[in-house]
Every structure is written in C-alpha cells, then in structure tokens.
Scaffold this active site. Structure first.
Site, short mmCIF file in Angstrom:
data_model
loop_
_atom_site.label_atom_id
_atom_site.label_comp_id
_atom_site.label_asym_id
_atom_site.label_seq_id
_atom_site.Cartn_x
_atom_site.Cartn_y
_atom_site.Cartn_z
N HIS A 29 -12.51 2.93 -1.42
CA HIS A 29 -12.66 1.72 -2.24
C HIS A 29 -12.31 0.44 -1.48
CE1 HIS A 29 -12.80 4.67 -5.62
NE2 HIS A 29 -13.85 3.89 -5.84
N CYS B 108 -10.37 6.57 -9.80
CA CYS B 108 -10.00 7.22 -8.55
C CYS B 108 -8.56 7.73 -8.63
CB CYS B 108 -10.15 6.24 -7.39
SG CYS B 108 -9.83 6.97 -5.78
N ASN C 212 2.68 -2.30 -5.27
CA ASN C 212 2.90 -1.57 -6.53
C ASN C 212 3.32 -0.12 -6.32
OD1 ASN C 212 2.20 -3.81 -8.19
ND2 ASN C 212 0.05 -3.39 -7.75
N GLY D 43 5.17 1.27 1.89
CA GLY D 43 4.19 1.68 0.90
C GLY D 43 3.25 0.53 0.60
N ASP E 254 14.24 -6.39 1.97
CA ASP E 254 12.99 -6.37 1.22
C ASP E 254 11.91 -7.10 2.02
OD1 ASP E 254 11.56 -5.62 -1.11
OD2 ASP E 254 11.75 -7.64 -1.93
N GLU E 255 10.68 -6.65 1.90
CA GLU E 255 9.52 -7.30 2.52
C GLU E 255 9.70 -7.50 4.03
OE1 GLU E 255 6.98 -7.40 0.71
OE2 GLU E 255 7.59 -7.77 -1.36
N LYS F 147 8.58 -0.16 -4.17
CA LYS F 147 9.52 -0.42 -3.08
C LYS F 147 10.72 -1.25 -3.53
CE LYS F 147 6.30 -2.31 -0.60
NZ LYS F 147 5.20 -2.15 -1.56
#
Length: 193
Positions: free
Chosen positions: A183, A146, A12, A9, A83-84, A15
């Site tokens: 954007h 948005c 923010n 994802g 993670d990451e 995850k």
C-alpha cells in the site's frame, strides 16, 4: 549491566505510551527517570511526551547543542527514556551510549526507523549502529482491508501520496499513515483518507 535499547516502530505503534508506561513503572518503585524529547516535536507542547490515549509527562527538551550526557550526569537517574529519537543528531545518540558505558545507566530510545521516503533519519541510523538491543514495536497497515504488518510511512498531501521533499515535517494522522509495502507503492487512497 546497563544497555542501550532502541525500540522502533511505525506511527501509531504505541511507542510513546510504552515509554510513559516504563516511566510510570520506575517511578512507582521510587526510582528516578530522566525523559528527553526533541525540540522539533511540539505537537503536544514543547517538552511534552504524550500518547494519543491522553497520557503525558514533561521531558527535557533536546536542542542541537544539548549535551545529554551532562544532563544525565547531573540528575543521576535510574533510567533514561528518549522519545522520537529519530529527530536527534548522531552526536546525541553517542552521548546516550556514553551514559550507558560510563555511568552504567540504562537508556531506552523510542522512535521511527525510516521516513516517508524510506530513508533513515540521522538519529535512527545512529541508534541502529550503536544500540545493544533493537526491538520492533509492530502495528498493522492503515488500509482498512489489509492485515499486513506496517513497514513504511506514507505521506499524504491534498489526498495524494508524496515520495519526495524535505525529510522532516512533524505531523500525525493528518499527514502520515503507517502502511505495508504494497500500500506504500499502490495506496488505496479512498481507504486511507
């Protein structure tokens, strides 16, 4: 039968909190979990997986030469959480696939898919190539006007968008924003700052 999962994802998208929730659920049932985090990501302290909501756990630090398969084979957990994963090497993801295939232990990898230049990270590309199951964790564009799904990461330096440079510069909201494609190419800088 164990599987290799890749849950990706934008920034923010929750995850890390999802990873920590899975770890809690396993541990609450008396099961052992092995957690990995890359050495490069020390935003919350080395060897620490943390969510922006304030929950954190210690994890095994992954350096370039770390053999994740050997660590897991020694610890014999019921599940492995990473993670990451985008910051890991392809060889690390291959080691995780061996954990699934040879040790029959499920592995869930969490991370970004693409960088701010809209290019794969080495770890995320390997995760896409070798995962048994790929799941997107969605979030919305950071522009306040948005409601589109965020699909890209916009890097901002001194109030200006950055589209070129080194792939990895670890940071959070002070440096990056999750945005929709519109954007990304036409950022509303007043709304994103």
């Amino acid at each position: 039968m164990a599987k290799l999962y890749y849950r990706f994802g934008q920034m923010n998208a929750s995850k890390s909190i999802q990873l920590l929730t899975v770890a809690h659920n396993y541990e609450e049932q008396g099961k052992k979990v092995t957690l990995f985090t890359p050495a490069i990501d020390a935003r919350f302290g080395r060897g620490r997986i943390a969510s922006r909501v304030g929950i954190a756990k210690d994890a095994t630090i992954v350096e370039e030469g770390t053999n994740l398969y050997d660590v897991v084979q020694t610890e014999h957990p019921d599940c492995v959480l990473v993670d990451e994963v985008q910051f890991l090497g392809a060889h690390h993801v291959r080691q995780l696939s061996r954990v699934v295939d040879e040790l029959n232990i499920p592995v869930i990898m969490y991370g970004l898919l693409k960088d701010y230049r809209n290019q794969f990270f080495e770890g995320s590309e390997a995760a896409v190539l070798w995962a048994d199951q790929i799941e997107e964790i969605k979030t919305i564009c950071a522009d306040p006007d948005c409601n589109r799904k965020a699909t890209m990461i916009l890097k901002l330096k001194d109030g200006k968008p950055v589209y070129q440079g080194e792939q990895i510069e670890v940071g959070g909201n002070e440096l990056y924003r999750s945005v929709c494609r519109r954007h990304y190419f036409n950022p509303n800088l007043d709304g994103l700052m």
